[in-house]
Design a protein around this motif. Structure first.
Motif, PDB file in Angstrom:
ATOM      1  N   ALA A   1     -20.487 -60.938  64.236  1.00  0.00           N
ATOM      2  CA  ALA A   1     -21.211 -61.888  65.094  1.00  0.00           C
ATOM      3  C   ALA A   1     -22.579 -62.228  64.527  1.00  0.00           C
ATOM      4  CB  ALA A   1     -21.346 -61.301  66.500  1.00  0.00           C
ATOM      5  N   GLU A   2     -23.326 -61.216  64.054  1.00  0.00           N
ATOM      6  CA  GLU A   2     -24.672 -61.493  63.558  1.00  0.00           C
ATOM      7  C   GLU A   2     -24.649 -62.179  62.203  1.00  0.00           C
ATOM      8  OE1 GLU A   2     -28.534 -58.825  62.582  1.00  0.00           O
ATOM      9  OE2 GLU A   2     -27.862 -58.796  64.675  1.00  0.00           O
ATOM     10  N   GLY A   3     -23.730 -61.793  61.345  1.00  0.00           N
ATOM     11  CA  GLY A   3     -23.613 -62.453  60.051  1.00  0.00           C
ATOM     12  C   GLY A   3     -23.272 -63.928  60.200  1.00  0.00           C
ATOM     13  N   ARG A   4     -22.363 -64.228  61.120  1.00  0.00           N
ATOM     14  CA  ARG A   4     -21.999 -65.619  61.387  1.00  0.00           C
ATOM     15  C   ARG A   4     -23.197 -66.387  61.957  1.00  0.00           C
ATOM     16  NH1 ARG A   4     -16.274 -66.289  61.535  1.00  0.00           N
ATOM     17  NH2 ARG A   4     -15.244 -64.292  61.145  1.00  0.00           N
ATOM     18  N   SER A   5     -23.949 -65.722  62.823  1.00  0.00           N
ATOM     19  CA  SER A   5     -25.145 -66.330  63.404  1.00  0.00           C
ATOM     20  C   SER A   5     -26.170 -66.650  62.318  1.00  0.00           C
ATOM     21  CB  SER A   5     -25.759 -65.389  64.441  1.00  0.00           C
ATOM     22  OG  SER A   5     -27.055 -65.795  64.814  1.00  0.00           O
ATOM     23  N   THR A   6     -26.321 -65.742  61.353  1.00  0.00           N
ATOM     24  CA  THR A   6     -27.275 -65.956  60.260  1.00  0.00           C
ATOM     25  C   THR A   6     -26.873 -67.156  59.418  1.00  0.00           C
ATOM     26  OG1 THR A   6     -27.806 -63.599  60.168  1.00  0.00           O
ATOM     27  CG2 THR A   6     -28.351 -64.917  58.232  1.00  0.00           C
ATOM     28  N   LEU A   7     -25.602 -67.222  59.058  1.00  0.00           N
ATOM     29  CA  LEU A   7     -25.131 -68.349  58.249  1.00  0.00           C
ATOM     30  C   LEU A   7     -25.283 -69.666  59.017  1.00  0.00           C
ATOM     31  CD1 LEU A   7     -23.838 -69.416  55.679  1.00  0.00           C
ATOM     32  CD2 LEU A   7     -21.585 -68.975  56.715  1.00  0.00           C
ATOM     33  N   LYS A   8     -24.954 -69.653  60.288  1.00  0.00           N
ATOM     34  CA  LYS A   8     -25.099 -70.858  61.123  1.00  0.00           C
ATOM     35  C   LYS A   8     -26.550 -71.328  61.158  1.00  0.00           C
ATOM     36  CE  LYS A   8     -24.386 -72.479  65.876  1.00  0.00           C
ATOM     37  NZ  LYS A   8     -23.961 -72.082  67.250  1.00  0.00           N
ATOM     38  N   PHE A   9     -27.480 -70.381  61.300  1.00  0.00           N
ATOM     39  CA  PHE A   9     -28.906 -70.712  61.337  1.00  0.00           C
ATOM     40  C   PHE A   9     -29.346 -71.347  60.021  1.00  0.00           C
ATOM     41  CE2 PHE A   9     -33.359 -69.672  60.588  1.00  0.00           C
ATOM     42  CZ  PHE A   9     -33.963 -70.002  61.793  1.00  0.00           C
ATOM     43  N   LEU A  10     -28.953 -70.759  58.907  1.00  0.00           N
ATOM     44  CA  LEU A  10     -29.328 -71.283  57.590  1.00  0.00           C
ATOM     45  C   LEU A  10     -28.761 -72.679  57.373  1.00  0.00           C
ATOM     46  CD1 LEU A  10     -28.785 -68.069  55.412  1.00  0.00           C
ATOM     47  CD2 LEU A  10     -30.962 -69.015  56.183  1.00  0.00           C
ATOM     48  N   GLU A  11     -27.528 -72.904  57.811  1.00  0.00           N
ATOM     49  CA  GLU A  11     -26.894 -74.207  57.630  1.00  0.00           C
ATOM     50  C   GLU A  11     -27.489 -75.258  58.579  1.00  0.00           C
ATOM     51  OE1 GLU A  11     -22.492 -72.911  55.959  1.00  0.00           O
ATOM     52  OE2 GLU A  11     -22.749 -73.225  58.120  1.00  0.00           O
ATOM     53  N   GLN A  12     -27.734 -74.865  59.824  1.00  0.00           N
ATOM     54  CA  GLN A  12     -28.294 -75.822  60.792  1.00  0.00           C
ATOM     55  C   GLN A  12     -29.666 -76.334  60.357  1.00  0.00           C
ATOM     56  OE1 GLN A  12     -28.238 -73.799  64.597  1.00  0.00           O
ATOM     57  NE2 GLN A  12     -26.378 -74.867  65.238  1.00  0.00           N
ATOM     58  N   HIS A  13     -30.434 -75.430  59.753  1.00  0.00           N
ATOM     59  CA  HIS A  13     -31.790 -75.797  59.354  1.00  0.00           C
ATOM     60  C   HIS A  13     -31.863 -76.237  57.888  1.00  0.00           C
ATOM     61  CE1 HIS A  13     -33.687 -74.644  63.132  1.00  0.00           C
ATOM     62  NE2 HIS A  13     -32.850 -73.638  63.167  1.00  0.00           N
ATOM     63  N   LYS A  14     -30.682 -76.387  57.283  1.00  0.00           N
ATOM     64  CA  LYS A  14     -30.577 -76.916  55.918  1.00  0.00           C
ATOM     65  C   LYS A  14     -31.512 -76.187  54.945  1.00  0.00           C
ATOM     66  CE  LYS A  14     -29.131 -81.545  57.378  1.00  0.00           C
ATOM     67  NZ  LYS A  14     -28.812 -81.137  58.767  1.00  0.00           N
ATOM     68  N   VAL A  15     -31.481 -74.859  55.019  1.00  0.00           N
ATOM     69  CA  VAL A  15     -32.297 -74.039  54.128  1.00  0.00           C
ATOM     70  C   VAL A  15     -31.800 -74.224  52.694  1.00  0.00           C
ATOM     71  CG1 VAL A  15     -32.961 -71.684  53.517  1.00  0.00           C
ATOM     72  CG2 VAL A  15     -32.842 -72.365  55.927  1.00  0.00           C
ATOM     73  N   GLN A  16     -32.700 -74.622  51.824  1.00  0.00           N
ATOM     74  CA  GLN A  16     -32.345 -74.906  50.436  1.00  0.00           C
ATOM     75  C   GLN A  16     -32.379 -73.613  49.618  1.00  0.00           C
ATOM     76  OE1 GLN A  16     -31.309 -78.076  49.426  1.00  0.00           O
ATOM     77  NE2 GLN A  16     -31.353 -78.280  51.657  1.00  0.00           N
ATOM     78  N   SER A  17     -31.315 -72.858  49.748  1.00  0.00           N
ATOM     79  CA  SER A  17     -31.185 -71.590  49.030  1.00  0.00           C
ATOM     80  C   SER A  17     -29.732 -71.401  48.625  1.00  0.00           C
ATOM     81  CB  SER A  17     -31.618 -70.415  49.916  1.00  0.00           C
ATOM     82  OG  SER A  17     -32.984 -70.496  50.227  1.00  0.00           O
ATOM     83  N   LYS A  18     -29.520 -70.559  47.633  1.00  0.00           N
ATOM     84  CA  LYS A  18     -28.151 -70.196  47.259  1.00  0.00           C
ATOM     85  C   LYS A  18     -27.713 -69.070  48.185  1.00  0.00           C
ATOM     86  CE  LYS A  18     -25.325 -68.402  43.452  1.00  0.00           C
ATOM     87  NZ  LYS A  18     -24.161 -69.194  43.897  1.00  0.00           N
ATOM     88  N   ILE A  19     -26.631 -69.273  48.911  1.00  0.00           N
ATOM     89  CA  ILE A  19     -26.211 -68.323  49.943  1.00  0.00           C
ATOM     90  C   ILE A  19     -24.868 -67.701  49.581  1.00  0.00           C
ATOM     91  CG2 ILE A  19     -25.624 -68.041  52.390  1.00  0.00           C
ATOM     92  CD1 ILE A  19     -27.393 -70.540  52.915  1.00  0.00           C
ATOM     93  N   THR A  20     -24.805 -66.386  49.709  1.00  0.00           N
ATOM     94  CA  THR A  20     -23.579 -65.623  49.513  1.00  0.00           C
ATOM     95  C   THR A  20     -23.308 -64.822  50.772  1.00  0.00           C
ATOM     96  OG1 THR A  20     -23.961 -65.435  47.128  1.00  0.00           O
ATOM     97  CG2 THR A  20     -22.456 -63.838  48.110  1.00  0.00           C
ATOM     98  N   VAL A  21     -22.041 -64.710  51.138  1.00  0.00           N
ATOM     99  CA  VAL A  21     -21.637 -63.853  52.254  1.00  0.00           C
ATOM    100  C   VAL A  21     -20.772 -62.736  51.698  1.00  0.00           C
ATOM    101  CG1 VAL A  21     -20.281 -63.702  54.368  1.00  0.00           C
ATOM    102  CG2 VAL A  21     -21.757 -65.679  53.989  1.00  0.00           C
ATOM    103  N   ALA A  22     -21.125 -61.493  52.034  1.00  0.00           N
ATOM    104  CA  ALA A  22     -20.374 -60.336  51.555  1.00  0.00           C
ATOM    105  C   ALA A  22     -19.864 -59.526  52.740  1.00  0.00           C
ATOM    106  CB  ALA A  22     -21.256 -59.458  50.668  1.00  0.00           C
ATOM    107  N   ASP A  23     -18.586 -59.199  52.716  1.00  0.00           N
ATOM    108  CA  ASP A  23     -17.972 -58.406  53.781  1.00  0.00           C
ATOM    109  C   ASP A  23     -16.794 -57.647  53.181  1.00  0.00           C
ATOM    110  OD1 ASP A  23     -17.941 -58.575  57.118  1.00  0.00           O
ATOM    111  OD2 ASP A  23     -16.074 -57.920  56.197  1.00  0.00           O
ATOM    112  N   LYS A  24     -16.598 -56.432  53.656  1.00  0.00           N
ATOM    113  CA  LYS A  24     -15.504 -55.622  53.120  1.00  0.00           C
ATOM    114  C   LYS A  24     -14.164 -56.285  53.353  1.00  0.00           C
ATOM    115  CE  LYS A  24     -13.686 -50.915  53.112  1.00  0.00           C
ATOM    116  NZ  LYS A  24     -13.841 -49.552  53.664  1.00  0.00           N
ATOM    117  N   ASN A  25     -14.016 -56.897  54.503  1.00  0.00           N
ATOM    118  CA  ASN A  25     -12.750 -57.551  54.837  1.00  0.00           C
ATOM    119  C   ASN A  25     -12.722 -58.982  54.301  1.00  0.00           C
ATOM    120  OD1 ASN A  25     -11.853 -55.285  56.392  1.00  0.00           O
ATOM    121  ND2 ASN A  25     -13.271 -55.937  57.994  1.00  0.00           N
TER     122      ASN A  25
END
Length: 229
Positions: free
Chosen positions: A21-45
């Motif tokens: 839930a929090e990881g998804r929230s973080t990605l949503k926040f970065l995308e909504q605010h169009k943060v100009q950064s290289k983003i990676t998501v890491a999860d065991k599953n």
């Protein structure tokens, strides 16, 4: 303020560790605010395909953290003491970033037992008194979901787990520790380690008069603090 947070995040190579839930929230926040950064998501599953985001999954998903400028860790992901120490300068979380950049007065509440009840009760009391308030954190609403709505007039009640307090580099304006009992020790190397994670809520507080420590260090569960009797 949100502009300061966005400036801090911009142009960094960011990895979001944990896609609950929090990881998804973080990605949503970065995308909504169009943060100009290289983003990676890491999860065991295995993670579903994400647009414009690099994905790392599998048993070795924590092996490449050296490659990033900022590690935003979700509370559900357990880091060893060695991993925390190694990556401490660039290790953060939603809670830590909210405490650092969000306006308003932040009241953090943690403890093994009773933190949800205490946080909810305080929130309802403030609301009934006509205060501008919100309830966020471990109770179910990620901090970033409410960041844009937070104003300097807000009294923000934050329920915090040990996984959220463990790596903090900023404390709430008012910090409350209710109790520390030997639970959740499958996630920690010792009871002392777990207690240290809880007590880290106090580590960076500016006004020591705003520390409320109702705990009594004990290896026995259900021991009451005599000062509360």
């Amino acid at each position: 303020m949100i502009s300061e947070l966005l400036d801090f995040l911009t142009t960094k190579k960011i990895i979001i560790v944990g896609y609950g839930a929090e990881g998804r929230s973080t990605l949503k926040f970065l995308e909504q605010h169009k943060v100009q950064s290289k983003i990676t998501v890491a999860d065991k599953n295995i993670i579903e395909e994400l647009k414009n985001v690099e994905i790392i999954s599998g048993a070795d998903y924590l092996n490449n953290l050296d490659s990033y400028d900022l590690i935003i860790k979700s509370p559900g992901v357990v880091f060893s003491n060695e991993l925390i120490k190694k990556h401490s300068p660039k290790l953060t979380s939603q809670v830590d970033l909210f405490l650092r950049f969000a306006p308003g007065l932040k009241i953090g509440i943690t403890g093994t037992k009773g933190k949800s009840t205490t946080s909810t009760l305080l929130y309802e009391m403030l609301k009934a008194d006509g205060k501008k308030t919100m309830l966020i954190g471990n109770i179910g609403t990620p901090c970033f979901d409410m960041f844009s709505e937070t104003t300097p007039e807000h009294l923000v009640v934050m329920e915090l787990s040990s996984h959220q307090t463990q790596t903090l580099k900023h404390s709430p304006d008012i910090a409350v520790l209710l109790n520390v009992f030997p639970e959740h020790l499958d996630y920690y190397e010792s009871f002392e380690d777990y207690e240290r994670a809880k007590r880290n809520i106090f580590a960076y507080i500016k006004d020591k008069n705003n520390i409320f420590d109702f705990s009594l260090t004990s290896n026995e569960p259900n021991q009451t603090n005599p000062s509360l009797q």
